[in-house]
Motif scaffolding. Structure first.
Motif, PDB file in Angstrom:
ATOM      1  N   HIS A 280       0.818  -1.221   0.000  1.00  0.00           N
ATOM      2  CA  HIS A 280       0.000   0.000   0.000  1.00  0.00           C
ATOM      3  C   HIS A 280       0.853   1.273   0.000  1.00  0.00           C
ATOM      4  CE1 HIS A 280      -3.547  -2.354   0.561  1.00  0.00           C
ATOM      5  NE2 HIS A 280      -3.279  -2.700   1.795  1.00  0.00           N
ATOM      6  N   PRO A 281       1.372   1.698  -1.144  1.00  0.00           N
ATOM      7  CA  PRO A 281       2.121   2.955  -1.169  1.00  0.00           C
ATOM      8  C   PRO A 281       1.186   4.168  -1.158  1.00  0.00           C
ATOM      9  CG  PRO A 281       1.936   2.097  -3.381  1.00  0.00           C
ATOM     10  CD  PRO A 281       1.320   1.054  -2.480  1.00  0.00           C
ATOM     11  N   ALA A 282       1.680   5.262  -0.589  1.00  0.00           N
ATOM     12  CA  ALA A 282       0.952   6.526  -0.692  1.00  0.00           C
ATOM     13  C   ALA A 282       1.095   7.047  -2.120  1.00  0.00           C
ATOM     14  CB  ALA A 282       1.514   7.542   0.298  1.00  0.00           C
ATOM     15  N   THR A 283       0.095   7.757  -2.595  1.00  0.00           N
ATOM     16  CA  THR A 283       0.147   8.280  -3.962  1.00  0.00           C
ATOM     17  C   THR A 283       1.305   9.265  -4.139  1.00  0.00           C
ATOM     18  OG1 THR A 283      -1.414  10.031  -3.351  1.00  0.00           O
ATOM     19  CG2 THR A 283      -2.325   8.036  -4.348  1.00  0.00           C
ATOM     20  N   THR A 284       1.769   9.850  -3.034  1.00  0.00           N
ATOM     21  CA  THR A 284       2.859  10.830  -3.088  1.00  0.00           C
ATOM     22  C   THR A 284       4.235  10.185  -3.205  1.00  0.00           C
ATOM     23  OG1 THR A 284       2.836  10.825  -0.671  1.00  0.00           O
ATOM     24  CG2 THR A 284       1.616  12.579  -1.783  1.00  0.00           C
ATOM     25  N   ASN A 285       4.321   8.889  -2.953  1.00  0.00           N
ATOM     26  CA  ASN A 285       5.628   8.226  -2.900  1.00  0.00           C
ATOM     27  C   ASN A 285       6.021   7.701  -4.280  1.00  0.00           C
ATOM     28  OD1 ASN A 285       7.997   7.063  -2.005  1.00  0.00           O
ATOM     29  ND2 ASN A 285       7.065   6.313  -0.108  1.00  0.00           N
ATOM     30  N   ARG A 286       6.429   8.612  -5.132  1.00  0.00           N
ATOM     31  CA  ARG A 286       6.736   8.262  -6.521  1.00  0.00           C
ATOM     32  C   ARG A 286       7.907   7.296  -6.637  1.00  0.00           C
ATOM     33  NH1 ARG A 286       5.153  13.382  -6.085  1.00  0.00           N
ATOM     34  NH2 ARG A 286       3.513  14.189  -7.459  1.00  0.00           N
ATOM     35  N   ALA A 287       8.904   7.461  -5.767  1.00  0.00           N
ATOM     36  CA  ALA A 287      10.082   6.584  -5.829  1.00  0.00           C
ATOM     37  C   ALA A 287       9.700   5.138  -5.543  1.00  0.00           C
ATOM     38  CB  ALA A 287      11.146   7.056  -4.847  1.00  0.00           C
ATOM     39  N   VAL A 288       8.827   4.946  -4.552  1.00  0.00           N
ATOM     40  CA  VAL A 288       8.374   3.602  -4.198  1.00  0.00           C
ATOM     41  C   VAL A 288       7.552   3.006  -5.339  1.00  0.00           C
ATOM     42  CG1 VAL A 288       6.759   2.355  -2.707  1.00  0.00           C
ATOM     43  CG2 VAL A 288       8.509   3.837  -1.702  1.00  0.00           C
ATOM     44  N   ILE A 289       6.645   3.797  -5.896  1.00  0.00           N
ATOM     45  CA  ILE A 289       5.809   3.317  -7.000  1.00  0.00           C
ATOM     46  C   ILE A 289       6.680   2.940  -8.203  1.00  0.00           C
ATOM     47  CG2 ILE A 289       4.040   3.999  -8.663  1.00  0.00           C
ATOM     48  CD1 ILE A 289       2.824   5.739  -6.389  1.00  0.00           C
TER      49      ILE A 289
END
Length: 310
Positions: A280-289
């Protein structure tokens, strides 16, 4: 009456299941086990309140759960709004019902409530917003098909009690300003940091099924990833699926290890027979996505975290 209201919202309620994103899923079994069965057993849980609101001839039921651990930790009466049941499509009526729920339920200062609502339940989201619930986090679900998974290997090991002090430090330092605990203005930042530190400690002590750290020569255990196997659900939903839960990686000493831990956790879950892993990544966490997509993960769903404080 409850079954009638569930039936009326079955298509939307399905998206409340943590497994609703699964491709080629047995939707009937998932809905029955994770939604219908759960609601039917609410009466057995003394921490769950059922608030009934009659509005313009229509019944509305709000299920709210008291969270004892969170309450004690933050010294704040904490609840989670689980579901809102109704059988109409009239937004004006729903808005009045939600407003009346807020007036009835939030009648004592120091009460905090949050809710995780899928994007598909747009009527309920709007009604809660207009009643004073605010948005604090947008959270995605990404998933990985482990049957097809293959990647280079890295040296890892299971975390143990000797890692707790160090991993608590890493959890505190690698703050995510956009998760609910840090984005919510009523929480003290240091207290929120300590919450995550406590979480990893309890995870190592058994709250999580597996906690992974680096084991590469010359690399300190300044990174971790936890997983819950979810085995209790496998036979009921006809799928073996597990969840990667909490992670923190030191940007100074373990650069690049987020991808390595996700990949190795995928191999670990695959080794115990799991077919799908999700996170469940946050939408703000672009690096993780970006990392998820690099490893072959796919977008599954989106939920919105709303909160109300009196």
């Amino acid at each position: 009456m409850i079954l009638k209201l569930i039936k009326a919202r079955e298509e939307i309620l399905y998206h409340y299941s943590q497994y609703s994103f699964l491709p080629n899923a047995n939707k009937a079994k998932i809905f029955s086990h994770t939604i219908l069965n759960e609601i039917e057993h609410f009466s057995e849980d003394e921490n769950i309140k059922k608030i009934e609101i009659e509005q313009d001839g229509f019944n509305h039921i709000f299920f709210v759960k008291f969270l004892e651990w969170d309450t004690n930790y933050f010294n704040l009466s904490t609840y989670k709004l689980l579901y809102v049941l109704y059988e109409h499509r009239n937004y004006a009526i729903l808005k009045k019902a939600v407003n009346n729920f807020v007036k009835e339920f939030f009648n004592k200062k120091g009460t905090y409530c949050f809710s995780e609502i899928p994007s598909e339940d747009i009527f309920t989201i709007q009604a809660l917003n207009e009643a004073g619930f605010k948005l604090v986090e947008n959270r995605l679900t990404y998933y990985l098909d482990l049957n097809k998974y293959n990647y280079e290997r890295f040296a890892v090991r299971s975390a143990n009690n000797s890692d707790i002090i160090n991993l608590k430090r890493v959890a505190r330092e690698m703050r995510n300003d956009y998760d609910r605990f840090h984005a919510e203005t009523i929480f003290d930042v240091k207290k929120a940091d300590e919450f995550l530190a406590t979480y990893i400690e309890e995870s190592i002590k058994g709250y999580s099924d597996y906690v992974m750290v680096p084991a590469e020569k010359g690399i300190p255990s300044d990174a971790f990833l936890t997983a819950n196997y979810q085995k209790k659900d496998w036979e009921y939903i006809d799928e073996k699926i597990s969840k990667m839960v909490l992670s923190a990686v030191s940007s100074e000493t373990c650069k690049g290890w987020y991808l390595k831990l996700i990949s190795e956790m995928a191999f670990h879950l695959k080794s115990i027979g799991v077919n799908y892993a999700f996170m469940h990544p946050a939408t703000t966490n672009r690096a993780v996505i970006h990392t998820y997509e690099k490893l072959g993960c796919k977008y599954g769903k989106c939920v919105h975290i709303l909160t109300y404080t009196l």
